[in-house]
Design a protein around this motif. Sequence first.
Motif, short mmCIF file in Angstrom:
data_model
loop_
_atom_site.label_atom_id
_atom_site.label_comp_id
_atom_site.label_asym_id
_atom_site.label_seq_id
_atom_site.Cartn_x
_atom_site.Cartn_y
_atom_site.Cartn_z
N HIS A 1 -27.82 44.46 22.86
CA HIS A 1 -26.59 45.15 23.27
C HIS A 1 -25.88 45.68 22.03
O HIS A 1 -26.40 45.54 20.91
N LEU A 2 -24.74 46.28 22.23
CA LEU A 2 -23.95 46.82 21.13
C LEU A 2 -22.59 46.14 21.07
O LEU A 2 -22.00 45.85 22.11
N ILE A 3 -22.12 45.88 19.85
CA ILE A 3 -20.70 45.61 19.65
C ILE A 3 -20.03 46.98 19.70
O ILE A 3 -20.39 47.89 18.96
N GLN A 4 -19.05 47.12 20.58
CA GLN A 4 -18.57 48.46 20.91
C GLN A 4 -17.56 49.04 19.92
O GLN A 4 -17.19 50.21 20.04
N HIS A 5 -17.13 48.25 18.96
CA HIS A 5 -16.28 48.83 17.92
C HIS A 5 -16.32 47.98 16.65
O HIS A 5 -16.10 46.77 16.70
N MET B 1 -15.43 44.31 17.99
CA MET B 1 -14.88 44.31 19.35
C MET B 1 -16.01 44.39 20.37
O MET B 1 -16.71 45.40 20.48
N ASP B 2 -16.19 43.31 21.10
CA ASP B 2 -17.17 43.24 22.17
C ASP B 2 -16.40 43.17 23.49
O ASP B 2 -15.18 43.36 23.52
N VAL B 3 -17.09 42.92 24.58
CA VAL B 3 -16.43 42.69 25.86
C VAL B 3 -16.94 41.38 26.45
O VAL B 3 -18.09 40.98 26.21
N GLU C 1 -13.01 41.63 23.70
CA GLU C 1 -13.18 40.29 23.13
C GLU C 1 -13.58 40.42 21.66
O GLU C 1 -14.59 41.06 21.34
N LEU C 2 -12.79 39.85 20.77
CA LEU C 2 -13.14 39.85 19.36
C LEU C 2 -14.20 38.78 19.10
O LEU C 2 -14.06 37.63 19.53
N VAL C 3 -15.25 39.17 18.40
CA VAL C 3 -16.33 38.24 18.08
C VAL C 3 -16.57 38.31 16.57
O VAL C 3 -15.93 39.07 15.85
#
Length: 213
Positions: free
Chosen positions: A103-107, A158-160, A167-169
């Motif tokens: 998957h991708l971390i979106q930001h 920034m993930d979800v 959601e910050l990871v």
Amino acid sequence: MRLVSAIYGGYHPFDDFGLFTDFTYTDDPADLKSGDVLVVWGGSDISPALYGKGRSSKGDGSKTPGQRDSIEWALMQAARAMDIPIIGVCRGGQMITALAGGHLIQHVNNHIGSHPVITNDNQSFSVNSIHHQMMVPPENGEYEIIAYTPTKLSNIYMDVDEEGNDELVDVNIEPEFIYYPGFKGFAIQWHPEGMQAKAPANQYLRTFIGERL
């Protein structure tokens, strides 16, 4: 060996790699032939639906796959079924990671401009960078992180969560080039088409990819 660009044609540094004898482009999986290599280029964020996530407030991908997503996804699926290697550049590399089950971390931030990378065989060179999302390979998948940033550049990931909320990871490593040997997927985060063919980063790609085609 023929290099088939997904959708977009034109010059790119792979012309000068000496690996391919013919170049074309298509939006139709039926055009792919045994012995081809598919390349998928950069652009806007892919739909997070391709990797089973909701959209972050910082993501620009559509909630459901758009036209370009659908065309490139179909080409990648067909290539994988036909054992055709896939080279992905930036967006294309991110889509390869989704195809592999990642998957991708979106930001993320601080990935605009030039920065160094280090390879898993201890080479170092500079790459260009214009992305704000980050590849995360599948936890139990078959992959090799070939190049990564020597130190983490971003201070936000920034993930979800499962409900699709921001959601910050944290991450241990920022991948810049991931190889998926199970289907010969070359997921390149930087933009080789924006660098000279003789640049160290492109020479590294030429050798690495050429040895595995």
